[in-house]
Write a protein that holds these residues in place. Structure first.
Motif, PDB file in Angstrom:
ATOM      1  N   THR A  96       0.815  -1.208   0.000  1.00 42.90           N
ATOM      2  CA  THR A  96       0.000   0.000   0.000  1.00 42.90           C
ATOM      3  C   THR A  96       0.852   1.263   0.000  1.00 42.90           C
ATOM      4  O   THR A  96       1.964   1.294   0.530  1.00 42.90           O
ATOM      5  N   LEU A  97       0.287   2.292  -0.601  1.00 47.75           N
ATOM      6  CA  LEU A  97       0.888   3.618  -0.602  1.00 47.75           C
ATOM      7  C   LEU A  97      -0.241   4.597  -0.327  1.00 47.75           C
ATOM      8  O   LEU A  97      -1.208   4.685  -1.091  1.00 47.75           O
ATOM      9  N   THR A  98      -0.158   5.294   0.793  1.00 43.22           N
ATOM     10  CA  THR A  98      -1.216   6.193   1.234  1.00 43.22           C
ATOM     11  C   THR A  98      -0.704   7.624   1.284  1.00 43.22           C
ATOM     12  O   THR A  98       0.402   7.876   1.769  1.00 43.22           O
ATOM     13  N   TYR A  99      -1.508   8.528   0.796  1.00 45.20           N
ATOM     14  CA  TYR A  99      -1.173   9.960   0.836  1.00 45.20           C
ATOM     15  C   TYR A  99      -2.227  10.668   1.683  1.00 45.20           C
ATOM     16  O   TYR A  99      -3.425  10.587   1.389  1.00 45.20           O
ATOM     17  N   ALA A 100      -1.796  11.345   2.727  1.00 46.29           N
ATOM     18  CA  ALA A 100      -2.680  12.158   3.548  1.00 46.29           C
ATOM     19  C   ALA A 100      -2.368  13.615   3.211  1.00 46.29           C
ATOM     20  O   ALA A 100      -1.236  14.069   3.391  1.00 46.29           O
ATOM     21  N   VAL A 101      -3.336  14.336   2.698  1.00 41.19           N
ATOM     22  CA  VAL A 101      -3.112  15.693   2.207  1.00 41.19           C
ATOM     23  C   VAL A 101      -3.969  16.676   2.976  1.00 41.19           C
ATOM     24  O   VAL A 101      -5.160  16.423   3.217  1.00 41.19           O
ATOM     25  N   ARG A 102      -3.354  17.782   3.377  1.00 40.11           N
ATOM     26  CA  ARG A 102      -4.076  18.860   4.069  1.00 40.11           C
ATOM     27  C   ARG A 102      -4.217  20.040   3.127  1.00 40.11           C
ATOM     28  O   ARG A 102      -3.325  20.871   2.996  1.00 40.11           O
ATOM     29  N   PRO A 103      -5.333  20.102   2.408  1.00 41.97           N
ATOM     30  CA  PRO A 103      -5.540  21.221   1.486  1.00 41.97           C
ATOM     31  C   PRO A 103      -5.478  22.555   2.208  1.00 41.97           C
ATOM     32  O   PRO A 103      -5.894  22.681   3.364  1.00 41.97           O
ATOM     33  N   GLU A 104      -4.982  23.554   1.510  1.00 38.07           N
ATOM     34  CA  GLU A 104      -4.798  24.861   2.131  1.00 38.07           C
ATOM     35  C   GLU A 104      -6.075  25.683   2.158  1.00 38.07           C
ATOM     36  O   GLU A 104      -6.131  26.736   2.783  1.00 38.07           O
ATOM     37  N   THR A 105      -7.142  25.210   1.492  1.00 41.38           N
ATOM     38  CA  THR A 105      -8.371  25.997   1.378  1.00 41.38           C
ATOM     39  C   THR A 105      -9.531  25.443   2.197  1.00 41.38           C
ATOM     40  O   THR A 105     -10.648  25.947   2.095  1.00 41.38           O
ATOM     41  N   THR A 106      -9.293  24.421   3.021  1.00 39.80           N
ATOM     42  CA  THR A 106     -10.377  23.807   3.780  1.00 39.80           C
ATOM     43  C   THR A 106      -9.820  23.162   5.041  1.00 39.80           C
ATOM     44  O   THR A 106      -8.609  22.939   5.150  1.00 39.80           O
ATOM     45  N   ASP A 107     -10.710  22.865   5.997  1.00 41.46           N
ATOM     46  CA  ASP A 107     -10.277  22.161   7.206  1.00 41.46           C
ATOM     47  C   ASP A 107     -10.372  20.648   7.028  1.00 41.46           C
ATOM     48  O   ASP A 107     -10.099  19.893   7.952  1.00 41.46           O
ATOM     49  N   ARG A 108     -10.759  20.203   5.827  1.00 42.77           N
ATOM     50  CA  ARG A 108     -10.834  18.787   5.536  1.00 42.77           C
ATOM     51  C   ARG A 108      -9.454  18.214   5.218  1.00 42.77           C
ATOM     52  O   ARG A 108      -8.503  18.939   4.967  1.00 42.77           O
ATOM     53  N   ALA A 109      -9.375  16.900   5.215  1.00 39.99           N
ATOM     54  CA  ALA A 109      -8.168  16.209   4.762  1.00 39.99           C
ATOM     55  C   ALA A 109      -8.566  15.245   3.660  1.00 39.99           C
ATOM     56  O   ALA A 109      -9.683  14.721   3.651  1.00 39.99           O
ATOM     57  N   VAL A 110      -7.668  15.013   2.737  1.00 42.61           N
ATOM     58  CA  VAL A 110      -7.901  14.059   1.658  1.00 42.61           C
ATOM     59  C   VAL A 110      -6.948  12.884   1.854  1.00 42.61           C
ATOM     60  O   VAL A 110      -5.747  13.066   2.062  1.00 42.61           O
ATOM     61  N   VAL A 111      -7.492  11.686   1.808  1.00 36.38           N
ATOM     62  CA  VAL A 111      -6.688  10.470   1.944  1.00 36.38           C
ATOM     63  C   VAL A 111      -6.819   9.663   0.659  1.00 36.38           C
ATOM     64  O   VAL A 111      -7.924   9.257   0.283  1.00 36.38           O
TER      65      VAL A 111
END
Length: 204
Positions: A152-167
């Motif tokens: 597995t390869l997982t990317y956890a991203v913290r967008p600069e325009t929202t308080d959400r996270a993208v996984v």
């Protein structure tokens, strides 16, 4: 439904899986299998549309159970089934994790089934992220016995325009595909963008 839209750029070998339950999987899988078989033929490889359709249906049904934002499967010429899978989801702040920092996300997404994961910082078009490369225990082939290893390869991203996270998770089973799949996944992660989701008709 997510209040943000996430997009990534992927090679044509990736097929998006229909997650909407209104989509008839039988018809979709049959048509998509013919398209993939034609691509294989252009590469000089024979393919069974029936085998591809079975795999497409199974993959779509499996992803629908988890309800990600979107899901794709990788079909490489010469293989009668998908060889890698990608799913993306949006995480919202919660009581358990009120602040979605990269540190907290990395902790939540890291496992030690086969030792410490390989952790790296990444930069995407949406903002900073963490890259987590690890092998985990997959499903059992039989009711008893050892579990299969899932790469597995997982990317956890913290967008600069929202308080959400993208996984974004990419997984595969064959160690022989480590390098090509990781390369494709890294390139896709770099292109990840986040925008506000378009308002649906009838909403204010």
């Amino acid at each position: 439904m997510s209040d943000i839209a996430v997009e990534v750029e992927l090679a044509p070998a990736w097929t998006e899986l229909p997650l909407d339950p209104a989509v008839d999987l039988e018809s979709w899988a049959a048509a998509e299998a013919e398209r993939i078989a034609a691509r294989y033929a252009a590469d000089g490889e024979a393919a069974s549309p029936e085998a591809l359709a079975r795999d497409l249906r199974g993959r779509a049904e499996d992803s629908r159970e988890r309800e990600p934002l979107f899901a794709l499967a990788l079909y490489l010429s010469g293989f009668s089934a998908s060889v890698a899978w990608l799913e993306t989801e949006v995480w919202k702040p919660s009581e358990a994790m009120p602040e979605l920092s990269l540190e907290r996300l990395t902790q939540a997404l890291s496992y030690r089934h086969f030792g410490a994961p390989d952790l790296r910082d990444v930069r995407t078009m949406a903002g900073p992220g963490a890259r987590i490369r690890q092998n985990v225990r997959g499903e059992r082939l039989l009711r008893v016995g050892p579990r299969r290893v899932l790469h597995t390869l997982t990317y956890a991203v913290r967008p600069e325009t929202t308080d959400r996270a993208v996984v974004m998770r990419v997984s595969w089973r064959s160690a022989a595909l480590d390098e090509p799949v990781e390369t494709m996944a890294d390139r896709a992660a770099e292109t990840l963008t986040v925008t506000a989701a378009p308002e649906r008709e009838g909403t204010e």
